[in-house]
Design an enzyme around this catalytic site. Structure first.
Site, PDB file in Angstrom:
ATOM      1  N   CYS A   7       0.816  -1.211   0.000  1.00  0.00           N
ATOM      2  CA  CYS A   7       0.000   0.000   0.000  1.00  0.00           C
ATOM      3  C   CYS A   7       0.857   1.271   0.000  1.00  0.00           C
ATOM      4  CB  CYS A   7      -0.937  -0.009   1.203  1.00  0.00           C
ATOM      5  SG  CYS A   7      -2.421   0.990   0.957  1.00  0.00           S
ATOM      6  N   ASP A 123      -6.576  -3.684  11.162  1.00  0.00           N
ATOM      7  CA  ASP A 123      -5.405  -2.848  11.378  1.00  0.00           C
ATOM      8  C   ASP A 123      -5.242  -2.605  12.879  1.00  0.00           C
ATOM      9  OD1 ASP A 123      -3.239  -1.195  10.902  1.00  0.00           O
ATOM     10  OD2 ASP A 123      -4.338   0.266   9.690  1.00  0.00           O
TER      11      ASP A 123
END
Length: 209
Positions: A7, A123
């Protein structure tokens, strides 16, 4: 097999290396509060020159109209919702969804299962941060709850070459999401991308034996 989502891509060079060494997904950050933010026009230009890797756009509490507009312009394969978007909001999105949850912020596997998303990303939680902190959470204590998620799960937060095998062992996830550990001086390092993906391939080869 564990998949890898790399990412925070901002350059053609980094994205091309990620594709060439076998990343399954690359992520573009369209939240202007991130230092990894990329202008949608630049992301569209990068994405147009990629052939295999799937493209994910990351949004935080953005209007559904703007999300759909950027997703079309960038030809995204997935939209990642990393804010407080509810199910009604998600139903307005015209691309497959990755929904991010922060473990420790009232994480509920039942809510994740009910959410209209194909993939669930878990996360680390840090108050006031939407994600991308580079911090991990207590994986072993979280494993039981995350195992109750019935959809494909990506594990994020502090994932690096040195600990991705441990994450794979604990969660046996669909995949992992990594960003900060691939950087030197806040920029993606082609060497670190290659090295991380070598570890992913090693893990997958070991599992196949």
């Amino acid at each position: 097999m564990i998949r890898a989502k790399l990412c925070g891509m901002k350059t053609m060079e980094a994205a091309r290396v990620a594709e060439n060494v076998g990343a399954d997904y690359i992520g573009f950050i369209f939240w202007q509060g991130s230092r990894r933010y990329i202008d949608p026009m630049d992301a569209a230009s990068i994405g147009a020159r990629l052939r295999r890797v799937r493209k994910v756009g990351v949004f935080v509490d953005e209007s559904a109209e703007r999300v759909n507009r950027i997703a079309e312009a960038c030809r995204l394969d997935y939209v990642q919702l990393h804010g407080h978007e509810d199910a009604a909001y998600a139903r307005q999105i015209r691309h497959p969804i990755i929904k991010a949850y922060r473990y420790g912020d009232g994480f509920s596997p039942e809510a994740a299962n009910d959410y209209p998303a194909e993939i669930i990303l878990v996360d680390a939680y840090r108050p006031g941060a939407a994600g991308g902190t580079g911090e991990s959470f207590d994986w072993r204590s979280a494993a039981g709850a995350i195992a109750k998620v019935e959809k494909s799960v990506l594990i994020a937060g502090g994932i690096a070459e040195a600990n991705v095998a441990e994450a794979a062992e604990i969660f046996q996830p669909f995949g992992v999401d990594v960003s900060g550990s691939l950087e030197i001086n806040h920029e993606k390092s082609e060497e670190r991308i290659r090295s991380f993906m070598q570890e992913i391939h090693r893990i997958n080869e070991t599992e196949e034996r």
